[in-house]
Scaffold this motif. Structure first.
Motif, short mmCIF file in Angstrom:
data_model
loop_
_atom_site.label_atom_id
_atom_site.label_comp_id
_atom_site.label_asym_id
_atom_site.label_seq_id
_atom_site.Cartn_x
_atom_site.Cartn_y
_atom_site.Cartn_z
N ASP A 210 55.75 81.26 30.93
CA ASP A 210 55.35 81.77 32.23
C ASP A 210 55.36 83.29 32.23
OD1 ASP A 210 57.97 82.63 32.56
OD2 ASP A 210 58.47 81.13 34.08
N MET A 211 55.10 83.91 33.37
CA MET A 211 54.98 85.35 33.44
C MET A 211 56.30 86.08 33.24
SD MET A 211 52.22 85.92 36.48
CE MET A 211 52.31 87.68 36.21
N ASN A 212 57.40 85.34 33.33
CA ASN A 212 58.71 85.93 33.09
C ASN A 212 59.21 85.68 31.67
OD1 ASN A 212 59.06 86.91 35.81
ND2 ASN A 212 59.41 84.79 36.44
N ASP A 269 47.66 92.06 39.12
CA ASP A 269 47.05 91.42 40.29
C ASP A 269 47.68 90.06 40.56
OD1 ASP A 269 45.38 93.57 40.55
OD2 ASP A 269 43.67 92.61 39.57
N CYS A 270 48.00 89.37 39.48
CA CYS A 270 48.60 88.04 39.59
C CYS A 270 49.97 88.11 40.27
CB CYS A 270 48.73 87.44 38.18
SG CYS A 270 49.42 85.79 38.16
N LYS A 271 50.80 89.03 39.82
CA LYS A 271 52.14 89.18 40.40
C LYS A 271 52.07 89.57 41.87
CE LYS A 271 54.84 90.29 36.26
NZ LYS A 271 55.67 91.32 35.58
N CYS A 285 50.02 83.12 33.29
CA CYS A 285 48.90 84.06 33.40
C CYS A 285 48.73 84.73 32.05
CB CYS A 285 49.14 85.09 34.49
SG CYS A 285 47.75 86.24 34.70
N ASP A 286 47.80 84.21 31.24
CA ASP A 286 47.61 84.76 29.90
C ASP A 286 46.45 85.74 29.82
OD1 ASP A 286 45.44 83.09 30.13
OD2 ASP A 286 46.13 81.64 28.63
N GLY A 292 41.71 80.09 28.54
CA GLY A 292 43.12 79.87 28.25
C GLY A 292 43.38 78.53 27.57
N LYS A 293 44.36 78.49 26.71
CA LYS A 293 44.67 77.29 25.93
C LYS A 293 45.03 76.10 26.81
CE LYS A 293 47.91 75.55 22.44
NZ LYS A 293 49.09 75.89 21.60
N ILE A 294 45.94 76.30 27.78
CA ILE A 294 46.38 75.19 28.62
C ILE A 294 45.25 74.70 29.52
CG2 ILE A 294 48.08 74.44 30.33
CD1 ILE A 294 49.22 75.10 27.58
N ILE A 295 44.46 75.65 30.04
CA ILE A 295 43.31 75.30 30.88
C ILE A 295 42.38 74.35 30.14
CG2 ILE A 295 41.15 76.24 31.78
CD1 ILE A 295 43.35 76.63 33.70
#
Length: 332
Positions: A210-212, A269-271, A285-286, A292-295
């Motif tokens: 994740d983003m963290n 922008d995502c945060k 958010c890659d 994106g891989k998961i998408i």
């Protein structure tokens, strides 16, 4: 000597012109009943770096981009509706319409854009089942057109009741005429992923961060009820979906797990968007947008999109915000 230098100058000027214009694509637009504002624009081939902003002055706008190969550019309006523009190297397109009737926009300048404008006019008063029949006939009659891929994705894949079998068949028809089209080949692969992640199937195995920087995995969602969703700061419907999930999560009192995937090019922008919306669950958010891989692994090709899971098995996908809230309440 003079004539030779003049000839070399003309050749150099010609090559320079071709080198620039031949690999560019321009959109010019005039929209009535909108004086000033901003549009967003992104594409499905990565030719645009993330999302660009288009300024509107006096109802007019111009946007120019590098374009080394054909791509589909999505123009996102202030009301978050979208208009596909089929870009080609060295070409330009003209967009005209009225802000109060965006569904009636006309796009001219290339065969694909004019074909799409004509198709939209033909289906303007049709029911969803009739529109699907029109799409099937379109692909059968125009398997070489880039418009077909957009139509199949919109009406057979990114819908509450997708028809993956029909979509795959139509894509195979197009691939027979476009064997080197990597975008079509990837779409066919994504459909196979969707089949493996269809309702009543087990959630595919995946891992990410994740983003963290915390690890997230499908195993985290294997017990109880969970939602996986896509969203973007430029998509009103997806932000509305996040709020619906937030309401459901509050009512669930800890019994609902959430994993969101941002279709954003900028983590900043995502945060910012997540902070404004008070979302506190893991978010991926890659910066790869739809690549994106998961998408791709989950076959989530639209914004918004969602997958509802119970005890590791998919019980719903691509639900509206209202349907999602109701289904979550029933499943808890």
């Amino acid at each position: 000597m003079y004539k030779r230098l003049l000839l070399l100058f003309v050749i150099a000027l010609s090559l320079c012109s071709c080198g620039i214009n031949g690999k560019r694509f321009k959109i010019k637009g005039h929209i009535l009943n909108i004086n000033q504002g901003e549009f967003y624009v992104y594409d499905d081939m990565g030719l645009i770096n993330g999302i660009d902003t288009v300024k509107v002055e006096g109802g007019r706008f111009t946007y120019e981009m590098d374009c080394e190969r054909p791509t589909t550019v999505m123009l996102v309006f202030p009301n978050f509706s979208e208009q596909p523009i089929f870009a080609e190297p060295g070409k330009d397109a003209s967009v005209k319409g009225d802000a109060s009737h965006l569904k009636e926009l006309t796009v001219e300048g290339t065969k694909a854009n004019e074909t799409m404008t004509k198709f939209r006019s033909q289906i303007s008063n049709e029911t969803p089942p009739e529109i699907k029949k029109h799409v099937e006939r379109f692909v059968e009659d125009h398997p070489e057109s880039p418009v077909g891929a957009y139509l199949v994705k919109k009406y057979f894949i990114a819908t509450p009741q997708p028809d993956y079998r029909k979509a795959y068949k139509l894509i195979e028809t197009m691939l027979a005429k476009q064997p080197t089209n990597t975008k079509l080949a990837q779409l066919a692969k994504n459909i196979k992923n969707m089949n493996s992640a269809s309702v009543n199937s087990k959630l595919p195995i995946f891992t990410s961060f994740d983003m963290n920087g915390r690890r997230v995995a499908s195993s985290d969602l294997s017990v109880g009820v969970a939602v996986i969703c896509t969203w973007a700061s430029w998509s009103y419907d997806s932000m509305d979906q996040l709020r619906a999930i937030q309401r459901s999560r509050k009512k669930a009192k800890g019994r609902l797990k959430v994993l969101s995937i941002a279709i954003e090019a900028s983590k900043v922008d995502c945060k910012k968007a997540l902070q404004n919306d008070s979302a506190s669950w893991p978010n991926i958010c890659d910066g790869a947008m739809f690549a994106g891989k998961i998408i791709r692994q989950l076959g989530m090709l639209s914004v918004p999109d969602n997958i509802l899971v119970k005890d590791g098995r998919i019980i719903g996908r691509s639900l509206s915000s209202k349907e999602l809230e109701e289904k979550i309440a029933q499943s808890l």
